[in-house]
Design an enzyme around this catalytic site. Structure first.
Site, PDB file in Angstrom:
ATOM      1  N   LYS A  15     -10.225  -9.353   2.073  1.00 26.55           N
ATOM      2  CA  LYS A  15     -11.131  -8.876   3.111  1.00 26.55           C
ATOM      3  C   LYS A  15     -11.595 -10.009   4.021  1.00 26.55           C
ATOM      4  O   LYS A  15     -12.326  -9.788   4.990  1.00 26.55           O
ATOM      5  CB  LYS A  15     -12.352  -8.224   2.451  1.00 26.55           C
ATOM      6  N   LYS A  66      -7.932 -22.412  -6.397  1.00 29.38           N
ATOM      7  CA  LYS A  66      -9.172 -23.164  -6.124  1.00 29.38           C
ATOM      8  C   LYS A  66      -9.192 -24.537  -6.789  1.00 29.38           C
ATOM      9  O   LYS A  66      -9.763 -25.474  -6.230  1.00 29.38           O
ATOM     10  CB  LYS A  66     -10.396 -22.344  -6.560  1.00 29.38           C
TER      11      LYS A  66
END
Ligand code: ATR
Length: 269
Positions: A15, A66
């Site tokens: 998103k 990450k």
């Protein structure tokens, strides 16, 4: 025009492009924001290639990269250092890459929209990457204490060991009654499962936060509601919040979260 991407695998359903385009419209900033599907074995090469272009100014990084993003950076914020993970890459004027982590800030901003964190007794469920990243931002927001409970107790101990003394690992028996805030950072809700904690952690004043979200209420929040929690919140606000703080790091303006959160909430399925 300045270029930004979100790097992940998978990435198609992210998103982030919609969120950042909404922020750009809201703050009247001209920028491009796209998804970048990164091959599993090629994070560093893909990132270097993207940032080699003059217009490339920043990137968000999501699962499963990450930690690799953390390793790639020339410099790191204190938050990112403590989290051991980077979700925001910033290209500095000298071309170097700075890494930050806004996940915990997104959580704290969303919590602060609902509760005064100052002096709050917090219970954190889970001891994985998501839990790690929110400790420092919670402490900086002035919480009184953070108890950490995890299915695997040793991991809660490891996390508490590197955190300030106001953070402590708890086994089931040593959990307090009626925390001010209970945060579920475990991925248990993904499988409709619940962390194995007693209902006594929740009292009538307790605010419960599940980092997961969906169209339907999460398993954890459903359970918390049944225990009589004052309020239950899901992680959609954290998602929009972390994006807002990334946007601020890149553009120097913190966008309003509420209208974008409402827009996303309507689209959940
Ligand atoms: P993340 O980056 O999302 O935190 P992670 O680092 O893999 O992901 O951590 C997942 C967390 O969810 C862990 O704390 C894990 O507990 P263990 O350390 O015992 O594995 C927790 N978790 C996952 N599934 C769970 C379940 N069904 N019940 C309780 N805890 C669960």
């Amino acid at each position: 025009t300045d270029n930004y991407v979100v790097m992940g695998n998978p990435i198609a359903h992210s998103k982030s492009p919609e969120i950042h385009r909404a922020f750009a419209a809201q703050t009247q900033q001209a920028l491009n924001y796209q998804t970048l599907l990164v091959p599993l074995e090629a994070f560093a090469d893909t990132a270097k290639q993207f940032f080699a272009a003059a217009q490339a100014k920043g990137a968000n990084v999501t699962v499963p990269f990450k930690e690799q993003a953390f390793a790639l950076c020339d410099e790191l914020s204190e938050r990112a250092q403590l989290a051991g993970a980077v979700n925001t890459l910033i290209k500095l004027d000298n071309g170097k890459l700075r890494g930050d982590n806004t996940d915990g800030l997104g959580l704290v901003s969303d919590l602060q929209a609902h509760v005064d964190l100052h002096g709050a007794k917090v219970l954190l469920l889970g001891a994985g990457g998501a839990a790690k990243g929110c400790l420092l931002p919670l402490l900086e927001a002035g919480v009184a204490s953070i108890d950490i409970f995890n299915r695997t107790y040793a991991k809660a101990q490891q996390l508490a060991a590197v955190a300030p003394a106001t953070c402590q690992a708890c086994e089931s028996e040593s959990l307090a009654q009626g925390y001010d805030v209970v945060i579920n950072s475990t991925s248990a809700s993904l499988n409709g499962q619940l962390p194995d904690v007693p209902g006594s952690i929740i009292a009538a004043h307790t605010l419960c936060y599940d980092m997961m979200y969906g169209k339907e209420i999460t398993a954890f929040n459903q359970w918390a509601q049944a225990q009589g929690a004052k309020q239950v919140i899901d992680g959609l606000g954290m998602l929009v919040g972390q994006a807002a703080h990334s946007f601020n790091l890149w553009r120097g303006v913190l966008p309003a979260v509420t209208p974008v959160l409402q827009q996303l909430r309507q689209q959940l399925e």
